[in-house]
Structure formats: C-alpha cells, structure tokens
Design a protein around this motif. Structure first.
Motif, mmCIF file in Angstrom:
data_model
loop_
_atom_site.group_PDB
_atom_site.id
_atom_site.type_symbol
_atom_site.label_atom_id
_atom_site.label_comp_id
_atom_site.label_asym_id
_atom_site.label_seq_id
_atom_site.Cartn_x
_atom_site.Cartn_y
_atom_site.Cartn_z
ATOM 1 N N TYR A 201 -6.976 -7.256 -14.175
ATOM 2 C CA TYR A 201 -7.053 -7.922 -12.881
ATOM 3 C C TYR A 201 -6.338 -7.090 -11.823
ATOM 4 O O TYR A 201 -5.495 -6.244 -12.134
ATOM 5 C CB TYR A 201 -6.477 -9.338 -12.954
ATOM 6 N N LEU A 202 -6.691 -7.334 -10.556
ATOM 7 C CA LEU A 202 -6.083 -6.627 -9.443
ATOM 8 C C LEU A 202 -4.664 -7.142 -9.246
ATOM 9 O O LEU A 202 -4.451 -8.327 -9.022
ATOM 10 C CB LEU A 202 -6.904 -6.835 -8.169
ATOM 11 N N GLU A 203 -3.694 -6.239 -9.324
ATOM 12 C CA GLU A 203 -2.299 -6.623 -9.133
ATOM 13 C C GLU A 203 -1.872 -6.457 -7.674
ATOM 14 O O GLU A 203 -1.192 -7.306 -7.116
ATOM 15 C CB GLU A 203 -1.399 -5.791 -10.042
ATOM 16 N N SER A 204 -2.297 -5.341 -7.038
ATOM 17 C CA SER A 204 -1.912 -5.116 -5.647
ATOM 18 C C SER A 204 -2.757 -4.005 -5.032
ATOM 19 O O SER A 204 -3.437 -3.255 -5.731
ATOM 20 C CB SER A 204 -0.437 -4.739 -5.557
ATOM 21 N N VAL A 205 -2.683 -3.937 -3.691
ATOM 22 C CA VAL A 205 -3.292 -2.857 -2.914
ATOM 23 C C VAL A 205 -2.180 -2.301 -2.038
ATOM 24 O O VAL A 205 -1.500 -3.064 -1.338
ATOM 25 C CB VAL A 205 -4.462 -3.365 -2.034
ATOM 26 N N ASP A 206 -1.964 -0.982 -2.080
ATOM 27 C CA ASP A 206 -0.851 -0.418 -1.317
ATOM 28 C C ASP A 206 -1.282 0.004 0.093
ATOM 29 O O ASP A 206 -2.429 -0.228 0.503
ATOM 30 C CB ASP A 206 -0.193 0.730 -2.087
ATOM 31 N N ALA A 207 -0.364 0.626 0.833
ATOM 32 C CA ALA A 207 -0.602 1.021 2.221
ATOM 33 C C ALA A 207 -1.703 2.073 2.356
ATOM 34 O O ALA A 207 -2.290 2.232 3.430
ATOM 35 C CB ALA A 207 0.692 1.538 2.852
ATOM 36 N N GLU A 208 -1.985 2.784 1.269
ATOM 37 C CA GLU A 208 -3.035 3.813 1.279
ATOM 38 C C GLU A 208 -4.368 3.265 0.750
ATOM 39 O O GLU A 208 -5.263 4.033 0.438
ATOM 40 C CB GLU A 208 -2.598 5.015 0.436
ATOM 41 N N HIS A 209 -4.466 1.959 0.612
ATOM 42 C CA HIS A 209 -5.656 1.269 0.100
ATOM 43 C C HIS A 209 -5.922 1.547 -1.378
ATOM 44 O O HIS A 209 -7.021 1.320 -1.863
ATOM 45 C CB HIS A 209 -6.911 1.609 0.915
ATOM 46 N N ARG A 210 -4.912 2.055 -2.095
ATOM 47 C CA ARG A 210 -5.074 2.270 -3.529
ATOM 48 C C ARG A 210 -4.922 0.934 -4.238
ATOM 49 O O ARG A 210 -4.042 0.145 -3.919
ATOM 50 C CB ARG A 210 -4.039 3.271 -4.057
#
Length: 125
Positions: free
Chosen positions: A110-119
């Motif tokens: 599952y998606l845990e997070s999206v960082d400032a660089e859209h990763r």
C-alpha cells in the motif's frame, strides 16, 4: 461475463476480469483453449491463446469472487463523484500520507507516503 456485468468496463483489465469470470463460472476447463483479445489504446491490439493444462480449483479458490463481489460497498453517484474528485486532487499532491484506514490483509502493498519530489513510498503489510 460476471465481473464486467457487475463492475463495468475496466478497459484492459476487462480481458483478465473475463478470464477470472470464466474460471469462476466453468467447472471443467482442463484441456480447453481460450483466446483473449484486447484493443489496447485503439491503435494496436493483442490476441493470445491459452490452454488450460490442469485443474483450476486452486485459482478459483484464490479468486473467491462470490465473497469479494458481495463485500463491495455501494454509494450514491454524488459520493462516487466526490471520491473521484479527491483522487484527482491527490494524484498531483506532494508531501502527504493517506489517512484512509486500510483493512489488514496480509501480504498487501500500500501507499505509505508521497514526498516533496512526488516520489511514492510503499509498504507491505
């Protein structure tokens, strides 16, 4: 076909939904062949043939379509439209983590997070 009739068009996924429906609804497939065709994007397509070489009971058991179809959640068109708007909003969002509670299902990514660089960062439960 069961899944496309109950869930609607899933574009390329409808090929495999049709295959899953066939395995779910037809008991004796061993030795039979089936041709699958997908139109792709409209400018190309693919057709392939597969032959069932063994019993499909294990696949049928793993698919568990009756239970999965009965566990679907119904919502109004307005609720569905709001969910799609939220999905569209989050598609380009950065620096966030999903707040939706996921039912614990072993072995699921599952998606845990999206960082400032859209990763996107995924975690396996």
């Amino acid at each position: 076909l069961l899944l496309t009739r109950l869930n609607g068009n899933t574009y390329c996924g409808s090929v495999f939904a049709g295959l899953a429906s066939l395995i779910h609804q037809v008991e004796q497939l061993e030795g039979k062949s089936v041709r699958l065709f997908s139109y792709g994007s409209g400018c190309s397509g693919i057709m392939f043939e597969m032959v069932f070489r063994g019993n499909c009971d294990a696949i049928r058991h793993c698919l568990d379509l009756d239970r999965k179809l009965q566990s679907r959640i119904t919502c109004s068109p307005a609720e569905f439209k709001a969910m799609l708007a939220r999905r569209e909003e989050l598609f380009t969002a950065k620096d966030w983590s999903p707040s939706t509670h996921l039912e614990k299902v072993g072995g699921v990514w599952y998606l845990e997070s999206v960082d400032a660089e859209h990763r996107r960062f995924f975690k396996r439960e």
